[in-house]
Write a protein that holds these residues in place. Sequence first.
Motif, PDB file in Angstrom:
ATOM      1  N   GLN A 479       0.828  -1.202   0.000  1.00  0.00           N
ATOM      2  CA  GLN A 479       0.000   0.000   0.000  1.00  0.00           C
ATOM      3  C   GLN A 479       0.866   1.257   0.000  1.00  0.00           C
ATOM      4  N   LEU A 480       1.985   1.206   0.733  1.00  0.00           N
ATOM      5  CA  LEU A 480       2.902   2.347   0.763  1.00  0.00           C
ATOM      6  C   LEU A 480       3.456   2.635  -0.635  1.00  0.00           C
ATOM      7  N   ILE A 481       3.925   1.568  -1.319  1.00  0.00           N
ATOM      8  CA  ILE A 481       4.515   1.760  -2.649  1.00  0.00           C
ATOM      9  C   ILE A 481       3.450   2.238  -3.641  1.00  0.00           C
ATOM     10  N   LEU A 482       2.241   1.647  -3.580  1.00  0.00           N
ATOM     11  CA  LEU A 482       1.174   2.050  -4.500  1.00  0.00           C
ATOM     12  C   LEU A 482       0.784   3.514  -4.280  1.00  0.00           C
ATOM     13  N   ASN A 483       0.661   3.941  -3.018  1.00  0.00           N
ATOM     14  CA  ASN A 483       0.300   5.328  -2.754  1.00  0.00           C
ATOM     15  C   ASN A 483       1.348   6.295  -3.306  1.00  0.00           C
ATOM     16  N   LEU A 484       2.630   5.969  -3.073  1.00  0.00           N
ATOM     17  CA  LEU A 484       3.689   6.873  -3.542  1.00  0.00           C
ATOM     18  C   LEU A 484       3.769   6.897  -5.063  1.00  0.00           C
ATOM     19  N   THR A 485       3.648   5.722  -5.688  1.00  0.00           N
ATOM     20  CA  THR A 485       3.732   5.698  -7.160  1.00  0.00           C
ATOM     21  C   THR A 485       2.527   6.400  -7.802  1.00  0.00           C
ATOM     22  N   ARG A 486       1.328   6.231  -7.248  1.00  0.00           N
ATOM     23  CA  ARG A 486       0.149   6.915  -7.800  1.00  0.00           C
ATOM     24  C   ARG A 486       0.275   8.423  -7.653  1.00  0.00           C
ATOM     25  N   ASN A 487       0.795   8.870  -6.477  1.00  0.00           N
ATOM     26  CA  ASN A 487       1.019  10.319  -6.333  1.00  0.00           C
ATOM     27  C   ASN A 487       2.001  10.818  -7.375  1.00  0.00           C
ATOM     28  N   GLY A 488       3.083  10.029  -7.595  1.00  0.00           N
ATOM     29  CA  GLY A 488       4.057  10.441  -8.595  1.00  0.00           C
ATOM     30  C   GLY A 488       3.469  10.480  -9.991  1.00  0.00           C
ATOM     31  N   MET A 489       2.652   9.461 -10.360  1.00  0.00           N
ATOM     32  CA  MET A 489       2.041   9.440 -11.700  1.00  0.00           C
ATOM     33  C   MET A 489       1.070  10.596 -11.876  1.00  0.00           C
ATOM     34  N   GLU A 490       0.294  10.911 -10.810  1.00  0.00           N
ATOM     35  CA  GLU A 490      -0.675  11.999 -10.907  1.00  0.00           C
ATOM     36  C   GLU A 490      -0.010  13.360 -11.000  1.00  0.00           C
ATOM     37  N   SER A 491       1.259  13.444 -10.534  1.00  0.00           N
ATOM     38  CA  SER A 491       1.942  14.739 -10.598  1.00  0.00           C
ATOM     39  C   SER A 491       2.652  14.961 -11.925  1.00  0.00           C
ATOM     40  N   MET A 492       2.643  13.959 -12.848  1.00  0.00           N
ATOM     41  CA  MET A 492       3.345  14.084 -14.125  1.00  0.00           C
ATOM     42  C   MET A 492       2.340  14.056 -15.285  1.00  0.00           C
ATOM     43  N   SER A 493       2.750  14.675 -16.316  1.00  0.00           N
ATOM     44  CA  SER A 493       1.990  14.596 -17.567  1.00  0.00           C
ATOM     45  C   SER A 493       2.528  13.432 -18.382  1.00  0.00           C
ATOM     46  N   ALA A 494       1.929  13.188 -19.539  1.00  0.00           N
ATOM     47  CA  ALA A 494       2.360  12.077 -20.391  1.00  0.00           C
ATOM     48  C   ALA A 494       3.811  12.278 -20.821  1.00  0.00           C
ATOM     49  N   GLY A 495       4.547  11.161 -20.824  1.00  0.00           N
ATOM     50  CA  GLY A 495       5.961  11.210 -21.195  1.00  0.00           C
ATOM     51  C   GLY A 495       6.908  11.326 -20.012  1.00  0.00           C
ATOM     52  N   GLY A 496       6.378  11.432 -18.772  1.00  0.00           N
ATOM     53  CA  GLY A 496       7.241  11.530 -17.598  1.00  0.00           C
ATOM     54  C   GLY A 496       7.887  10.202 -17.240  1.00  0.00           C
ATOM     55  N   LYS A 497       8.776  10.236 -16.293  1.00  0.00           N
ATOM     56  CA  LYS A 497       9.489   9.046 -15.859  1.00  0.00           C
ATOM     57  C   LYS A 497       9.294   8.861 -14.350  1.00  0.00           C
ATOM     58  N   LEU A 498       9.053   7.621 -13.952  1.00  0.00           N
ATOM     59  CA  LEU A 498       8.894   7.283 -12.539  1.00  0.00           C
ATOM     60  C   LEU A 498       9.933   6.215 -12.191  1.00  0.00           C
ATOM     61  N   TYR A 499      10.742   6.493 -11.166  1.00  0.00           N
ATOM     62  CA  TYR A 499      11.813   5.600 -10.755  1.00  0.00           C
ATOM     63  C   TYR A 499      11.451   4.954  -9.408  1.00  0.00           C
ATOM     64  N   ILE A 500      11.672   3.654  -9.321  1.00  0.00           N
ATOM     65  CA  ILE A 500      11.551   2.938  -8.046  1.00  0.00           C
ATOM     66  C   ILE A 500      12.889   2.237  -7.823  1.00  0.00           C
ATOM     67  N   ARG A 501      13.558   2.551  -6.708  1.00  0.00           N
ATOM     68  CA  ARG A 501      14.885   2.003  -6.446  1.00  0.00           C
ATOM     69  C   ARG A 501      14.912   1.385  -5.044  1.00  0.00           C
ATOM     70  N   THR A 502      15.737   0.341  -4.927  1.00  0.00           N
ATOM     71  CA  THR A 502      16.104  -0.204  -3.610  1.00  0.00           C
ATOM     72  C   THR A 502      17.624  -0.161  -3.502  1.00  0.00           C
ATOM     73  N   ILE A 503      18.127   0.292  -2.341  1.00  0.00           N
ATOM     74  CA  ILE A 503      19.563   0.488  -2.138  1.00  0.00           C
ATOM     75  C   ILE A 503      19.931  -0.098  -0.778  1.00  0.00           C
ATOM     76  N   GLN A 504      20.995  -0.890  -0.740  1.00  0.00           N
ATOM     77  CA  GLN A 504      21.482  -1.474   0.509  1.00  0.00           C
ATOM     78  C   GLN A 504      22.708  -0.692   0.988  1.00  0.00           C
ATOM     79  N   LEU A 505      22.621  -0.107   2.168  1.00  0.00           N
ATOM     80  CA  LEU A 505      23.747   0.573   2.795  1.00  0.00           C
ATOM     81  C   LEU A 505      24.281  -0.295   3.945  1.00  0.00           C
ATOM     82  N   ALA A 506      25.259   0.250   4.669  1.00  0.00           N
ATOM     83  CA  ALA A 506      25.891  -0.537   5.736  1.00  0.00           C
ATOM     84  C   ALA A 506      24.893  -0.902   6.825  1.00  0.00           C
ATOM     85  N   ASP A 507      24.098   0.055   7.272  1.00  0.00           N
ATOM     86  CA  ASP A 507      23.154  -0.207   8.353  1.00  0.00           C
ATOM     87  C   ASP A 507      21.723   0.192   7.996  1.00  0.00           C
TER      88      ASP A 507
END
Length: 585
Positions: A479-507
């Motif tokens: 639900q967290l990911i869907l809410n954030l991605t929908r907000n991002g899609m609604e804030s862009m017009s056609a042709g925009g780019k949406l990035y979803i990343r996962t990053i592992q740090l030390a802690d």
Amino acid sequence: MSYMRSKPIFLAVSLIILVPLFFLNLFHSINHRDREIAERHTHAIYIASQIASMLNNDSLVAADNPGTLIAHLSDLIPDYDIGMLMEDREHSIISSREAPTELIISWLMQATNDLQTREHVDTITQDDVRIARPIALRDGQSGYLYIIVSIQDIRRDFLMDMIIPTAAICMVWVLVLLLFRALLTRFNRNLEILSYQIEKDEETSENVLIYPDIKPILERISRKNIDLRTMAQKYINETYKMKQLMDMTPLGILSIDERGTITACNATYAQFYPDVDQERMVGMNIRALSKRSRMPDVEQCIEQALTGVVTHASMLEYDQRVLLVYAYPIYDENQTITGALGICQDITEIEKLRNELHRIDRLQIIGQMAASFAHEVRNPLTVIRGFMQLMQRQMDPTKIQDYLKMVISELDRSNEIIGNFLSLSQNRFLQKDMINLNRIIEEIETLLIAEANHSNIELIIVKDPKLQDLLLNGKEIKQLILNLTRNGMESMSAGGKLYIRTIQLADEALLEVQDTGHGIPQDKLDQLFEPFYTTKPSGTGLGLAVCLSIVERHQAKIEVKSQESIGTTFTIRFNVQDEASKNAS
């Protein structure tokens, strides 16, 4: 009153002077005795050599009769006992004495045995000096010459040399002690007069006439005495003021020295110990006080300050009281710890007031949320009511279908608002499992791609292969990911780019959702997660509030970076160490 103690002085001086003099006299007497004995021994050896020469001299008539020669020599030197032991006459003894004692005879027998292997025998006893020499007479006879000289007079002189000087030294020392005692008594008397003058702070004519030399001293001391009394009075007044200030302050103050003995305690701190009198607390050891205390942790913090441990605003609760405890070491000019200071502040009423303010704030937020909720739900209900009235007036079946679609849409919108509101306010137990974020994204990846294609937006998913598993609730993270991605899609017009990343740090493990939309103004970022606050015309203002609630339930953090016309990035930070420890437990 005796200002200078005479007995310790007498004893010290006696040890310093009498003992060295005694040992010096002893050394001198022993040296003189040994020198006298050595001279007498040398003289006896010389006489023995001369007698041996006479007995062996051909020109001396007396040598024909050794007994006569020894008798004449005994008259000349009566202090010496001279004798001969003849070998060829069955060891007959010729002596200047009437009859040698058995002790002398025993020594002669031993000496003759020794003279067979040695040239002479010399013996020094407690009473005399004995020497023996082998001799040869001119008629061919042989024997042994012996000489015995008494040294008892030297022993007596030695004792006299010890006794007489020692007695003289003691007599002189007694006289010196008497003189010293008289001087010390006079000195103490002068000090008593001076002390009396200082105490009374006045000059009597009698004492000044007797001791005129002390008048300038008394005048100077009198002035200093007045200054000291003034300073002492000021110190007493300031101390009394400080004690009043300590008693009036609402903070409990306790100080101890380096041994843990309580040196000061104000009335506020004494209130924590109703069974112990405030005056009795001063002088007690802090460990003895902690045994009778209902809050021993406070005394422990103060005692630890003696080792340099500083306690800053440690909150403790005792007997429905809330205390803030401070403990600091006290240093001298050499940075050496000489004690510790403890401060206790009773913040029970402040905590009650703070809790009441929190309750009022929560009520205010609930009121605002209720008003917003009523306003948001009223809008679709108003639309539904209007379409129902139209349906009542116009029974055209074609239009009724359109009206029903609008009614169902508004009902769905009301249901969404209520669902988000309930999700925001719920505080139920959250079931978590060890799940990988990449796996959760893969499960909803098809849905995300479909929504992105529908909005003509390019979706870019970058997953870190080294990402660690986390303790998560899969449904809520979806639900967290869907809410954030929908907000991002609604804030862009056609042709925009949406990035979803996962990053592992030390802690930490990071989840980033980035869009290239119009961005959020900086003045609106602070209100972004408030319920019912939205920048979209058709938004409910609950999506990001629900996201924040999910993040907080997972003990994570959410960050927002946004620039207008460039885009917005949401970053969720999951603590890997906390999740690992929870998993282990």
